[in-house]
Design a protein around this motif. Structure first.
Motif, PDB file in Angstrom:
ATOM      1  N   GLY A 352      60.703  65.788   0.129  1.00  0.00           N
ATOM      2  CA  GLY A 352      60.412  67.114  -0.513  1.00  0.00           C
ATOM      3  C   GLY A 352      61.308  67.977  -0.785  1.00  0.00           C
ATOM      4  O   GLY A 352      61.453  68.706  -1.861  1.00  0.00           O
ATOM      5  N   MET A 353      62.040  68.426   0.130  1.00  0.00           N
ATOM      6  CA  MET A 353      63.168  69.489   0.134  1.00  0.00           C
ATOM      7  C   MET A 353      64.369  68.695  -0.649  1.00  0.00           C
ATOM      8  O   MET A 353      65.049  69.638  -1.414  1.00  0.00           O
ATOM      9  CB  MET A 353      63.606  69.863   1.451  1.00  0.00           C
ATOM     10  CG  MET A 353      62.701  70.726   2.298  1.00  0.00           C
ATOM     11  SD  MET A 353      63.552  71.304   3.656  1.00  0.00           S
ATOM     12  CE  MET A 353      63.301  69.930   4.863  1.00  0.00           C
ATOM     13  N   VAL A 356      62.741  69.501  -4.332  1.00  0.00           N
ATOM     14  CA  VAL A 356      62.205  70.747  -4.661  1.00  0.00           C
ATOM     15  C   VAL A 356      62.811  71.766  -3.626  1.00  0.00           C
ATOM     16  O   VAL A 356      62.554  71.632  -2.596  1.00  0.00           O
ATOM     17  CB  VAL A 356      60.891  70.962  -4.585  1.00  0.00           C
ATOM     18  CG1 VAL A 356      60.357  72.448  -4.963  1.00  0.00           C
ATOM     19  CG2 VAL A 356      60.118  70.046  -5.719  1.00  0.00           C
ATOM     20  N   HIS A 357      63.750  72.776  -4.072  1.00  0.00           N
ATOM     21  CA  HIS A 357      64.541  73.585  -3.162  1.00  0.00           C
ATOM     22  C   HIS A 357      64.877  74.610  -3.772  1.00  0.00           C
ATOM     23  O   HIS A 357      65.993  75.252  -3.869  1.00  0.00           O
ATOM     24  CB  HIS A 357      65.734  73.203  -2.510  1.00  0.00           C
ATOM     25  CG  HIS A 357      66.692  71.958  -3.425  1.00  0.00           C
ATOM     26  ND1 HIS A 357      66.603  70.973  -3.399  1.00  0.00           N
ATOM     27  CD2 HIS A 357      67.601  72.629  -4.278  1.00  0.00           C
ATOM     28  CE1 HIS A 357      67.409  70.374  -4.336  1.00  0.00           C
ATOM     29  NE2 HIS A 357      67.870  71.506  -4.723  1.00  0.00           N
ATOM     30  N   SER A 358      64.229  75.017  -5.251  1.00  0.00           N
ATOM     31  CA  SER A 358      64.415  76.236  -5.929  1.00  0.00           C
ATOM     32  C   SER A 358      64.029  77.680  -5.528  1.00  0.00           C
ATOM     33  O   SER A 358      64.566  78.465  -6.055  1.00  0.00           O
ATOM     34  CB  SER A 358      64.099  75.957  -7.469  1.00  0.00           C
ATOM     35  OG  SER A 358      62.621  75.862  -7.256  1.00  0.00           O
ATOM     36  N   TRP A 361      61.031  79.752   0.033  1.00  0.00           N
ATOM     37  CA  TRP A 361      59.828  79.284   0.761  1.00  0.00           C
ATOM     38  C   TRP A 361      59.907  77.789   0.583  1.00  0.00           C
ATOM     39  O   TRP A 361      59.002  77.490   1.508  1.00  0.00           O
ATOM     40  CB  TRP A 361      58.676  80.139   0.162  1.00  0.00           C
ATOM     41  CG  TRP A 361      58.155  79.612  -1.127  1.00  0.00           C
ATOM     42  CD1 TRP A 361      58.362  79.944  -2.228  1.00  0.00           C
ATOM     43  CD2 TRP A 361      57.283  78.452  -1.462  1.00  0.00           C
ATOM     44  NE1 TRP A 361      57.804  79.479  -3.568  1.00  0.00           N
ATOM     45  CE2 TRP A 361      57.234  78.377  -3.061  1.00  0.00           C
ATOM     46  CE3 TRP A 361      56.635  77.713  -0.672  1.00  0.00           C
ATOM     47  CZ2 TRP A 361      56.267  77.515  -3.523  1.00  0.00           C
ATOM     48  CZ3 TRP A 361      55.799  76.662  -1.416  1.00  0.00           C
ATOM     49  CH2 TRP A 361      55.716  76.637  -2.681  1.00  0.00           C
ATOM     50  N   HIS A 362      60.290  77.283  -0.299  1.00  0.00           N
ATOM     51  CA  HIS A 362      60.183  75.620  -0.200  1.00  0.00           C
ATOM     52  C   HIS A 362      60.879  75.043   1.040  1.00  0.00           C
ATOM     53  O   HIS A 362      60.352  74.376   1.841  1.00  0.00           O
ATOM     54  CB  HIS A 362      60.969  75.050  -1.304  1.00  0.00           C
ATOM     55  CG  HIS A 362      60.218  75.372  -2.854  1.00  0.00           C
ATOM     56  ND1 HIS A 362      60.940  75.088  -3.984  1.00  0.00           N
ATOM     57  CD2 HIS A 362      59.064  75.945  -3.150  1.00  0.00           C
ATOM     58  CE1 HIS A 362      60.258  75.750  -4.997  1.00  0.00           C
ATOM     59  NE2 HIS A 362      58.923  75.966  -4.456  1.00  0.00           N
ATOM     60  N   GLY A 366      59.374  73.386   4.347  1.00  0.00           N
ATOM     61  CA  GLY A 366      59.878  72.222   4.652  1.00  0.00           C
ATOM     62  C   GLY A 366      60.369  72.116   6.111  1.00  0.00           C
ATOM     63  O   GLY A 366      60.219  71.307   7.141  1.00  0.00           O
TER      64      GLY A 366
END
Length: 457
Positions: A352-353, A356-358, A361-362, A366
């Motif tokens: 997932g990271m 999505v790492h924009s 908080w992502h 993670g």
């Protein structure tokens, strides 16, 4: 009618709490160097070589002290070995705190490495005085506290060094270790020796194992800067140490590590599983902290050390809670269930990271999921191993799992650094790193699917 042998004594929550406080203190003292190496380099005038040596000396000492502590604890009793070992740690911590320069600091770090041996010795004590089910919970508590202490040390080392001085970042956790050792001395009963003092000690086996571990750790840290011939030489040297160690252990009357213990399915599966998930964990820790502090074109968050510390708080809480949760869960459902769900959660978080790492908080979410899963799995493997072997093998068996944890973390950190260097720290190199960490973690499912379903795997 067959009578169940009675436990020699019982220890209460206060004694387990004292062991937990010792684990917190040791974890904090162990972790203060890594986040402050740039600061120490500036204050002590160290070059890159000195910084690298400072960063790997304590892990190397820990990998050597852990199996030695486990073996001695099995033979002479956990408390009898634990207290003198903590005295060594305290001396090392005070030397590090008072060090005027690099040589004294390096000696202090070498002595501090003995702290990792506190874990198998604590496991020896609780295994001897508590039932198997109660031991799982107690081992989970101690393991979780050690991980939580390490996270706390990582968070607080920088602010303490900047606001007070580098001396205090060593002194404060050392004072905590001293206080916790005094509590252990008072509250924990002396466990009797299981083997006679004249049983002999496998010094050749210890020397060869030390050589293998040191070569492996040095190889990991030096590999990116070595030429092909030098790297091949290190690999051949490592192979020679391992081959010599196996030959010696097979012939020793009282081997340092009984190879028959390593051959047991629960033992080697736990070690391989621990290594794989620690590689994934260490890669994610390295990549997340680098990405938070990065300031690239369209990626990174240019976070300050204080902000990064705040981002790591949820992961610290998750890692601390994972120990007690993992021990209790393993007791009810068995190690296979805990390990399988933990591997799936960690792999999903890592992948997932990568996708999505924009937003910061992502990565916070993670990283917290990775910390939780790692704590659950390592605790489940440690408790399973500790309670599936004879009480006279608890120390050496759990020390093997802990050594593979250290080796896995070192390997993962090195791989993360190599990936970023190869990709010039571009956004794609971060995504590739997270994805690779997820793939490595997923390989652990090949191990979990072969484990027994019952609580006693």
């Amino acid at each position: 009618m067959t009578m169940t042998p009675a436990l020699p004594a019982r220890i209460g929550k206060a004694a387990v709490g004292a062991l937990g406080l010792l684990a917190v203190s040791c974890g904090a003292l162990e972790s203060v160097v890594q986040p402050t190496i740039p600061l120490l380099q500036r204050e002590l005038g160290m070059g890159p070589t000195g910084g690298a040596l400072l960063g790997i000396l304590l892990p190397i000492a820990g990998t050597l002290a852990t199996p030695l502590a486990g073996r001695l604890g099995d033979r002479y009793g956990g408390k009898r070995v634990l207290v003198p070992m903590m005295i060594v740690v305290c001396v090392g911590g005070l030397m590090s705190a008072l060090a005027p320069g690099l040589p004294v600091l390096l000696i202090g770090q070498l002595l501090q490495g003995a702290m990792v041996g506190a874990l198998p010795l604590s496991f020896v004590i609780v295994r001897k005085y508590l039932s198997a089910g109660e031991s799982k919970v107690a081992i989970g508590v101690v393991s979780g506290f050690f991980v939580g202490g390490g996270m706390a040390g990582t968070l607080l080392a920088g602010p303490v060094a900047e606001q007070l001085s580098r001396h205090w970042m060593f002194a404060l956790p050392t004072f905590a270790v001293i206080a916790a050792t005094l509590l252990v001395l008072r509250l924990v009963p002396k466990d009797p020796a299981d083997r006679p003092d004249d049983a002999g000690f496998d010094w050749p086996g210890l020397a060869l194992l030390s050589g293998a571990l040191i070569t492996f750790m040095l190889g990991l840290n030096l590999a990116p800067d070595l030429g092909p011939l030098a790297l091949l030489g290190l690999v051949l040297l490592l192979a020679a140490f391992v081959a010599g160690w196996i030959a010696v252990e097979r012939r020793a009357a009282s081997p340092m590590i009984d190879l028959r213990l390593l051959a047991r399915p629960m033992m080697w599966k736990s070690s391989v599983l621990t290594f794989l998930i620690c590689v994934g964990t260490a890669m994610s820790i390295f990549l997340v902290t680098q990405l938070w502090s990065a300031s690239g074109d369209g990626y990174g968050f240019a976070a300050s050390p204080t902000e990064i510390g705040l981002f790591l708080v949820p992961g610290t809480v998750a890692a601390t809670l994972a120990g007690p949760l993992g021990g209790g869960w393993e007791r009810r459902s068995g190690s296979r269930a805990v390990a399988t769900i933990g591997v799936v959660v960690m792999a999903v978080a890592l992948i997932g990271m990568a996708a999505v790492h924009s937003a910061a908080w992502h990565l916070v979410v993670g990283k917290a999921l990775v910390a939780l899963a790692n704590g659950l799995i390592v605790t489940a493997m440690t408790t399973s191993v500790a309670t599936s072997v004879a009480s006279t093998e608890t120390g050496v068996a759990t020390s093997l799992v802990l050594v593979t944890r250290v080796l896995g973390m070192a390997t993962g950190g090195m791989l993360g650094g190599v990936l970023l260097d190869a990709g010039n720290s571009s956004e794609s190199s971060y995504a590739t790193g997270f994805l690779l960490a997820g793939v490595v973690t997923s390989l652990a499912l090949l191990i979990t699917r072969t484990m027994h379903k019952g609580a006693k795997a």
